[in-house]
Design a protein around this motif. Structure first.
Motif, mmCIF file in Angstrom:
data_model
loop_
_atom_site.group_PDB
_atom_site.id
_atom_site.type_symbol
_atom_site.label_atom_id
_atom_site.label_comp_id
_atom_site.label_asym_id
_atom_site.label_seq_id
_atom_site.Cartn_x
_atom_site.Cartn_y
_atom_site.Cartn_z
ATOM 1 N N LEU A 7 -2.465 49.966 81.257
ATOM 2 C CA LEU A 7 -1.250 49.536 80.570
ATOM 3 C C LEU A 7 -1.706 48.729 79.363
ATOM 4 C CD1 LEU A 7 0.783 48.361 83.700
ATOM 5 C CD2 LEU A 7 0.883 50.586 82.567
ATOM 6 N N ILE A 8 -1.271 49.091 78.175
ATOM 7 C CA ILE A 8 -1.868 48.554 76.953
ATOM 8 C C ILE A 8 -0.794 48.016 76.003
ATOM 9 C CG2 ILE A 8 -3.461 49.049 75.055
ATOM 10 C CD1 ILE A 8 -4.268 51.621 76.614
ATOM 11 N N ASP A 9 -1.007 46.810 75.523
ATOM 12 C CA ASP A 9 -0.183 46.254 74.465
ATOM 13 C C ASP A 9 -0.551 46.912 73.133
ATOM 14 O OD1 ASP A 9 1.568 44.239 73.218
ATOM 15 O OD2 ASP A 9 -0.307 43.444 72.406
ATOM 16 N N LEU A 10 0.287 46.754 72.131
ATOM 17 C CA LEU A 10 0.026 47.361 70.822
ATOM 18 C C LEU A 10 -0.395 46.332 69.769
ATOM 19 C CD1 LEU A 10 2.864 50.050 70.727
ATOM 20 C CD2 LEU A 10 0.406 50.478 70.589
ATOM 21 N N ASP A 11 0.569 45.539 69.267
ATOM 22 C CA ASP A 11 0.283 44.637 68.151
ATOM 23 C C ASP A 11 -0.633 43.496 68.599
ATOM 24 O OD1 ASP A 11 0.255 43.483 65.676
ATOM 25 O OD2 ASP A 11 2.407 43.252 65.501
ATOM 26 N N GLY A 12 -1.763 43.374 67.936
ATOM 27 C CA GLY A 12 -2.767 42.382 68.312
ATOM 28 C C GLY A 12 -3.849 42.950 69.202
ATOM 29 N N THR A 13 -3.594 44.126 69.723
ATOM 30 C CA THR A 13 -4.534 44.779 70.647
ATOM 31 C C THR A 13 -5.088 46.073 70.045
ATOM 32 O OG1 THR A 13 -3.322 43.861 72.528
ATOM 33 C CG2 THR A 13 -4.798 45.710 72.989
ATOM 34 N N ILE A 14 -4.188 46.949 69.588
ATOM 35 C CA ILE A 14 -4.570 48.227 68.984
ATOM 36 C C ILE A 14 -4.522 48.133 67.461
ATOM 37 C CG2 ILE A 14 -4.034 50.690 68.874
ATOM 38 C CD1 ILE A 14 -5.154 49.664 71.591
ATOM 39 N N TYR A 15 -3.624 47.317 66.944
ATOM 40 C CA TYR A 15 -3.568 47.008 65.511
ATOM 41 C C TYR A 15 -3.037 45.593 65.371
ATOM 42 C CZ TYR A 15 1.288 48.448 66.394
ATOM 43 O OH TYR A 15 2.539 48.575 66.929
ATOM 44 N N LEU A 16 -3.120 45.051 64.163
ATOM 45 C CA LEU A 16 -2.628 43.700 63.897
ATOM 46 C C LEU A 16 -1.706 43.777 62.694
ATOM 47 C CD1 LEU A 16 -2.925 40.796 64.952
ATOM 48 C CD2 LEU A 16 -4.781 40.472 63.309
ATOM 49 N N GLY A 17 -0.392 43.842 62.968
ATOM 50 C CA GLY A 17 0.559 44.059 61.887
ATOM 51 C C GLY A 17 0.333 45.432 61.285
ATOM 52 N N ASP A 18 -0.053 45.448 60.018
ATOM 53 C CA ASP A 18 -0.368 46.712 59.348
ATOM 54 C C ASP A 18 -1.870 46.927 59.210
ATOM 55 O OD1 ASP A 18 2.301 47.528 58.950
ATOM 56 O OD2 ASP A 18 2.483 46.196 57.214
ATOM 57 N N THR A 19 -2.655 46.080 59.856
ATOM 58 C CA THR A 19 -4.116 46.159 59.750
ATOM 59 C C THR A 19 -4.692 46.838 60.985
ATOM 60 O OG1 THR A 19 -4.140 44.096 58.493
ATOM 61 C CG2 THR A 19 -6.237 44.819 59.445
ATOM 62 N N PRO A 20 -5.489 47.867 60.830
ATOM 63 C CA PRO A 20 -6.078 48.523 62.000
ATOM 64 C C PRO A 20 -7.091 47.624 62.697
ATOM 65 C CG PRO A 20 -6.934 49.500 59.964
ATOM 66 C CD PRO A 20 -5.890 48.516 59.557
ATOM 67 N N ILE A 21 -7.161 47.745 64.013
ATOM 68 C CA ILE A 21 -8.245 47.173 64.793
ATOM 69 C C ILE A 21 -9.089 48.363 65.238
ATOM 70 C CG2 ILE A 21 -8.888 45.867 66.871
ATOM 71 C CD1 ILE A 21 -6.188 44.421 66.669
ATOM 72 N N GLU A 22 -10.213 48.548 64.586
ATOM 73 C CA GLU A 22 -10.998 49.767 64.814
ATOM 74 C C GLU A 22 -11.428 49.909 66.276
ATOM 75 O OE1 GLU A 22 -11.196 52.198 62.830
ATOM 76 O OE2 GLU A 22 -10.286 51.194 61.112
ATOM 77 N N ALA A 23 -11.722 48.789 66.918
ATOM 78 C CA ALA A 23 -12.103 48.846 68.333
ATOM 79 C C ALA A 23 -10.945 49.344 69.187
ATOM 80 C CB ALA A 23 -12.571 47.477 68.818
ATOM 81 N N GLY A 24 -9.718 49.061 68.778
ATOM 82 C CA GLY A 24 -8.546 49.552 69.498
ATOM 83 C C GLY A 24 -8.447 51.057 69.427
#
Length: 254
Positions: A7-24
């Motif tokens: 079960l996965i959160d999105l904002d702050g986990t997979i991306y941050l606002g409009d900024t990608p989190i590459e590890a996500g």
């Protein structure tokens, strides 16, 4: 530990606002390669699963089906269907919430609703609050989509759905049934979607107050990633420790 589902959160986990989190992105692709079931569990009611799917694809090059997105809107709809109190709903919220509820077969009604559903509404007016207050006082079942008091933005912490819910709880002297993280309703419904049990899954997120407490409060293992809301310096002071803490999702061993 090997989990059957995530079960996965999105904002702050997979991306941050409009900024990608590459590890996500790499984390999601690793799950896809392993054919491990996962569900994005989000308190955001302003966007439909299709809109979330489109954002992931177009902004972050993450390609998933809309069925992998489970929002507080969908959990609210599932809850109302289970309660079966009627089909008329007054909604304080944005189009993602209203359209989702209408598409599920409910009728929007200001006069004698069976439910009052309150989510984030950036165009809130005093009149909307009046209609909601009177409906709840007249017996409508009071639902809050999610308890988030604030929304982090570039301007700072703005009022969230929880702030509007708190106002209506004050005006009606009634407690809302809260659907979203960290409450159990959305977590139980998400597990139903994956057809897995609590011991089979781990809750992944960046926010201790919503994501991690959703796991802790509901008997689900938790993975706190320090790419968003909860900071590294906060970890030692947390009242109940997450099952796992990583600086980046690249540090997670499947």
């Amino acid at each position: 530990m090997t989990y059957k589902g995530y079960l996965i959160d999105l904002d702050g986990t997979i991306y941050l606002g409009d900024t990608p989190i590459e590890a996500g992105k790499r984390f999601v692709e690793s799950l896809q390669e392993r054919k491990t079931p996962f569900l994005f569990v989000t308190n955001n009611t302003t966007k439909t699963p299709a809109a979330v799917q489109e954002k992931l694809a177009n902004h972050f090059d993450i390609h998933v089906s809309k069925e992998t997105v489970y929002t507080a809107t969908l959990a609210t709809i599932d809850y109302m269907k289970d309660k079966a109190l009627g089909d008329k709903v007054y909604v304080v919220g944005e189009s993602g919430l209203k359209d989702g509820i209408k598409d599920a077969g409910f009728k929007l009604d200001e006069e004698k609703p069976d439910y009052v559903v309150v989510g984030l509404d950036s165009e809130i007016t005093y009149e909307k609050l009046i209609v909601a207050t009177l409906a709840i006082q007249n017996g409508a079942h009071f639902i809050g989509t999610n308890p988030d008091k604030n929304i982090p933005t570039h301007r700072g912490l703005l009022p969230g759905a929880g702030s509007l819910i708190a106002l209506l709880e004050t005006s009606t002297q009634s407690k809302a049934v809260i659907i979203g993280k960290p409450e159990g309703i959305i977590m139980d419904k998400a597990l139903d979607k994956l057809n897995l049990t609590k011991k089979d899954v781990v809750m992944v997120g960046d926010n201790y107050e919503t994501d991690i407490k959703a796991g802790i409060n509901n008997g689900i293992d938790t993975l706190l990633v320090l790419t968003g809301f909860t900071k590294k310096e906060d970890v030692a002071e947390l009242p109940v420790a997450p099952t796992y803490v990583v600086d980046s999702l690249d540090d997670w061993s499947f």
